[in-house]
Enzyme design. Structure first.
Site, PDB file in Angstrom:
ATOM      1  N   HIS A  72     -16.823  10.853  -6.019  1.00 37.72           N
ATOM      2  CA  HIS A  72     -18.158  10.421  -5.600  1.00 37.72           C
ATOM      3  C   HIS A  72     -18.631  11.254  -4.419  1.00 37.72           C
ATOM      4  O   HIS A  72     -17.931  11.379  -3.429  1.00 37.72           O
ATOM      5  CB  HIS A  72     -18.149   8.938  -5.212  1.00 37.72           C
ATOM      6  CG  HIS A  72     -18.196   8.037  -6.399  1.00 37.72           C
ATOM      7  ND1 HIS A  72     -19.063   6.984  -6.508  1.00 37.72           N
ATOM      8  CD2 HIS A  72     -17.506   8.073  -7.564  1.00 37.72           C
ATOM      9  CE1 HIS A  72     -18.890   6.405  -7.685  1.00 37.72           C
ATOM     10  NE2 HIS A  72     -17.949   7.034  -8.334  1.00 37.72           N
ATOM     11  N   LYS A 297     -11.400   1.758   4.588  1.00 40.96           N
ATOM     12  CA  LYS A 297     -10.401   2.536   5.336  1.00 40.96           C
ATOM     13  C   LYS A 297      -8.959   2.039   5.229  1.00 40.96           C
ATOM     14  O   LYS A 297      -8.028   2.806   5.494  1.00 40.96           O
ATOM     15  CB  LYS A 297     -10.773   2.552   6.830  1.00 40.96           C
ATOM     16  CG  LYS A 297     -11.998   3.378   7.142  1.00 40.96           C
ATOM     17  CD  LYS A 297     -11.736   4.855   6.924  1.00 40.96           C
ATOM     18  CE  LYS A 297     -13.015   5.649   6.845  1.00 40.96           C
ATOM     19  NZ  LYS A 297     -12.997   6.715   5.868  1.00 40.96           N
TER      20      LYS A 297
HETATM   21  P1  FAD Z   1       0.331  -4.153   1.699  1.00 44.28           P
HETATM   22  O1  FAD Z   1      -0.409  -3.560   0.568  1.00 44.28           O
HETATM   23  O2  FAD Z   1      -0.076  -5.489   2.190  1.00 44.28           O
HETATM   24  O3  FAD Z   1       1.865  -4.162   1.297  1.00 44.28           O
HETATM   25  C1  FAD Z   1       2.828  -4.912   2.017  1.00 44.28           C
HETATM   26  C2  FAD Z   1       3.934  -5.314   1.073  1.00 44.28           C
HETATM   27  O4  FAD Z   1       4.955  -5.961   1.805  1.00 44.28           O
HETATM   28  C3  FAD Z   1       3.456  -6.301   0.016  1.00 44.28           C
HETATM   29  O5  FAD Z   1       3.818  -5.853  -1.270  1.00 44.28           O
HETATM   30  C4  FAD Z   1       4.161  -7.591   0.402  1.00 44.28           C
HETATM   31  O6  FAD Z   1       4.430  -8.414  -0.726  1.00 44.28           O
HETATM   32  C5  FAD Z   1       5.424  -7.058   1.054  1.00 44.28           C
HETATM   33  N1  FAD Z   1       6.078  -8.002   1.969  1.00 44.28           N
HETATM   34  C6  FAD Z   1       5.512  -8.790   2.908  1.00 44.28           C
HETATM   35  N2  FAD Z   1       6.447  -9.520   3.535  1.00 44.28           N
HETATM   36  C7  FAD Z   1       7.642  -9.168   2.998  1.00 44.28           C
HETATM   37  C8  FAD Z   1       8.990  -9.576   3.230  1.00 44.28           C
HETATM   38  N3  FAD Z   1       9.323 -10.499   4.155  1.00 44.28           N
HETATM   39  N4  FAD Z   1       9.965  -9.027   2.476  1.00 44.28           N
HETATM   40  C9  FAD Z   1       9.677  -8.086   1.541  1.00 44.28           C
HETATM   41  N5  FAD Z   1       8.417  -7.664   1.292  1.00 44.28           N
HETATM   42  C10 FAD Z   1       7.414  -8.196   2.005  1.00 44.28           C
HETATM   43  N6  FAD Z   1      -8.966  -2.149   1.932  1.00 44.28           N
HETATM   44  C11 FAD Z   1     -10.006  -1.421   1.587  1.00 44.28           C
HETATM   45  O7  FAD Z   1     -10.099  -0.262   2.042  1.00 44.28           O
HETATM   46  N7  FAD Z   1     -10.950  -1.926   0.714  1.00 44.28           N
HETATM   47  C12 FAD Z   1     -10.837  -3.199   0.166  1.00 44.28           C
HETATM   48  O8  FAD Z   1     -11.679  -3.625  -0.612  1.00 44.28           O
HETATM   49  C13 FAD Z   1      -9.757  -3.975   0.530  1.00 44.28           C
HETATM   50  N8  FAD Z   1      -9.596  -5.227   0.025  1.00 44.28           N
HETATM   51  C14 FAD Z   1      -8.519  -5.980   0.428  1.00 44.28           C
HETATM   52  C15 FAD Z   1      -8.326  -7.264  -0.051  1.00 44.28           C
HETATM   53  C16 FAD Z   1      -7.239  -8.056   0.374  1.00 44.28           C
HETATM   54  C17 FAD Z   1      -7.065  -9.482  -0.166  1.00 44.28           C
HETATM   55  C18 FAD Z   1      -6.335  -7.529   1.314  1.00 44.28           C
HETATM   56  C19 FAD Z   1      -5.163  -8.370   1.823  1.00 44.28           C
HETATM   57  C20 FAD Z   1      -6.506  -6.215   1.773  1.00 44.28           C
HETATM   58  C21 FAD Z   1      -7.596  -5.442   1.346  1.00 44.28           C
HETATM   59  N9  FAD Z   1      -7.780  -4.122   1.795  1.00 44.28           N
HETATM   60  C22 FAD Z   1      -8.835  -3.405   1.428  1.00 44.28           C
HETATM   61  C23 FAD Z   1      -6.845  -3.474   2.652  1.00 44.28           C
HETATM   62  C24 FAD Z   1      -5.882  -2.586   1.883  1.00 44.28           C
HETATM   63  O9  FAD Z   1      -5.637  -3.095   0.605  1.00 44.28           O
HETATM   64  C25 FAD Z   1      -4.646  -2.516   2.727  1.00 44.28           C
HETATM   65  O10 FAD Z   1      -5.007  -1.832   3.910  1.00 44.28           O
HETATM   66  C26 FAD Z   1      -3.448  -1.866   2.057  1.00 44.28           C
HETATM   67  O11 FAD Z   1      -2.948  -2.691   1.043  1.00 44.28           O
HETATM   68  C27 FAD Z   1      -2.364  -1.600   3.094  1.00 44.28           C
HETATM   69  O12 FAD Z   1      -1.189  -1.213   2.471  1.00 44.28           O
HETATM   70  P2  FAD Z   1       0.220  -1.610   3.065  1.00 44.28           P
HETATM   71  O13 FAD Z   1       1.210  -0.957   2.182  1.00 44.28           O
HETATM   72  O14 FAD Z   1       0.230  -1.329   4.517  1.00 44.28           O
HETATM   73  O15 FAD Z   1       0.298  -3.191   2.970  1.00 44.28           O
END
Ligand code: FAD
Ligand code: DHB
Length: 392
Positions: A72, A297
């Site tokens: 995009h 972001k």
């Molecule tokens: P996460 O994707 O949260 O991954 C963390 C992982 O750790 C998960 O799989 C979880 O199950 C696991 N975990 C947690 N605790 C434990 C434990 N004790 N033991 C083992 N595993 C564990 N960002 C955007 O840019 N646009 C959006 O539209 C958007 N929508 C979103 C909607 C929702 C409901 C949420 C929660 C977030 C959204 N975000 C969005 C933000 C984006 O999705 C996140 O920034 C991204 O997922 C971050 O990735 P991560 O790997 O840091 O964390």
């Protein structure tokens, strides 16, 4: 059991870190509380900065992304009955974003790790991380069947999201938390209907914000502002479409409707916890910071953190050079704070604060007019949206 890097969480941060470490010859184990199916189906973000796309490509993960991702070159801003286009390619010297859902990034990463013989333990809650200030941190988890396992590591990466256990494992008093809750939330749907637009529409409306995004040529993703205490049970599909129709209404343009395949409500929060390291524990992604989704972001920050972390751990574990690890937190936080400001700014410009006086909407409209009329203001929005600073 032993590994070099114990990774908590199989979200985009944990999975990409495991892959980048494997490319550097560093062994890791990812431990995830949820099932593989759950991780692959969790509906979240959809927009990748050009730096994130390049990074995934360079890491050998560009196959399906290049075939199915939708490039995009801009967005629409809709306000005061008008829809104005911002041309990112023109404003940023050819840079773009790519619509490729987080679900697909996660599926690609899991498939790649498993094909490469990587170790991911699903349905295995991590119950504790300990020994963080020693040279031998330990990650304790409950394996399938209820067996308690301990994983001795050189380093632990807390990639376990906002509600994870790693950030709280840092002794109280060592973290500075800066946060803000917004008095509204987003209701998001995935709809089985071709997008009604060629580029994303960010819409300011007196009832509240709305966003038309997409997933594929046959799937649309739409969001709109609701009260922070709204329950999804109170939003039957008809009410959702009626709200979207009202907010996006523009003469001569039609919002196509279709079956709602998924729906949910997301709270809006800015949150930064610093530093992102304590001893042998490194936090990455949502475990350390959250932005409201308006700037798209969150996912990009998670990918950026672990790219920096992989380089730092390579220097530390393979060459005994701790300097990049010492700089990890500050390096990440510079980008995190830029994105935190941009996400707050986009959010404040586009949402209606409950109980706000007429000044709020007047200032928002003045700002929206400015970013669509002034090339300097438009360039600032564009370069932040496509990713500032560039990842590499
Ligand atoms: P996460 O994707 O949260 O991954 C963390 C992982 O750790 C998960 O799989 C979880 O199950 C696991 N975990 C947690 N605790 C434990 C434990 N004790 N033991 C083992 N595993 C564990 N960002 C955007 O840019 N646009 C959006 O539209 C958007 N929508 C979103 C909607 C929702 C409901 C949420 C929660 C977030 C959204 N975000 C969005 C933000 C984006 O999705 C996140 O920034 C991204 O997922 C971050 O990735 P991560 O790997 O840091 O964390
Ligand atoms: C999407 C999510 C966002 O938060 C955003 O700003 C743009 C697009 C999406 O899910 O497609």
């Amino acid at each position: 059991m032993r590994t070099q890097v114990g990774i908590v969480g199989a979200g985009p941060a944990g999975l990409l870190l495991s892959h980048l470490l494997a490319l550097r010859g560093i062994d890791s184990v990812v431990v995830e509380i949820r099932s593989r199916a759950y991780c692959e189906a969790r509906q979240r973000a959809g927009v990748l900065e050009d730096g994130s796309v390049r990074l995934l490509r360079e890491a050998g993960l560009g196959g399906r992304l290049d075939r199915e991702g939708l490039e995009h070159g801009g967005i629409y801003l809709q306000f005061a009955g008008e829809r104005r286009h911002l041309d990112f390619r023109d404003l940023t010297g050819g840079r773009t974003v790519t619509v490729y859902a987080q679900t697909e990034v996660v599926k690609d990463l899991i498939a790649q790790r498993l094909a490469d013989g990587g170790s991911i333990e699903f349905e295995a809650p991590v119950t504790a991380v300990a020994g963080l200030d020693s040279g031998r941190p330990v990650l304790a988890y409950t394996a399938t069947g209820g067996r308690r396992q301990e994983l001795a590591c050189d380093v632990i990466a807390g990639c376990d999201g906002f509600h994870g256990i790693c950030r709280p494992a840092i002794p109280p008093g060592l973290l500075t938390v800066t946060e803000r809750d917004y008095p509204y939330a987003w209701l998001g749907i995935l709809a089985g209907v071709p997008p009604s637009t060629d580029e994303l529409i960010y819409c300011h409306h007196s009832d509240g914000f709305a966003l038309h995004s997409l997933r594929t040529p046959h799937l649309s993703k739409l969001y709109f502002q609701v009260g922070s205490d709204e329950k999804i049970e109170d939003w039957p599909d008809r009410r959702i479409w009626d709200t979207l129709q009202r907010r996006f209404a523009l003469p001569g343009w039609e919002l196509k409707e279709g079956p709602v395949l998924d729906k949910g409500i997301t709270p809006m929060r800015s949150f930064v916890s610093a530093p992102m390291r304590y001893g042998r524990l490194f936090l990455a992604g949502d475990a350390a910071h959250i932005v409201p989704p308006t700037g798209a972001k969150g996912l990009n920050l998670a990918l950026a953190d672990v790219t920096i972390l992989a380089d730092a751990l390579e220097a530390f574990l393979l060459r005994g050079d701790e300097r990049p690890a010492e700089a990890y937190s500050a390096t990440c936080l510079a980008r995190v704070w830029r994105a935190t400001h941009f996400s707050w700014w986009m959010t404040s410009m586009l949402h209606r604060t409950p109980g706000a006086d007429p000044m709020e909407a007047a200032l928002q409209l003045a700002q929206l007019r400015y970013v669509t009329i002034s090339r300097a203001a438009a360039t600032s929005l564009a370069e932040n949206y496509v990713g500032y600073p560039p990842l590499r």
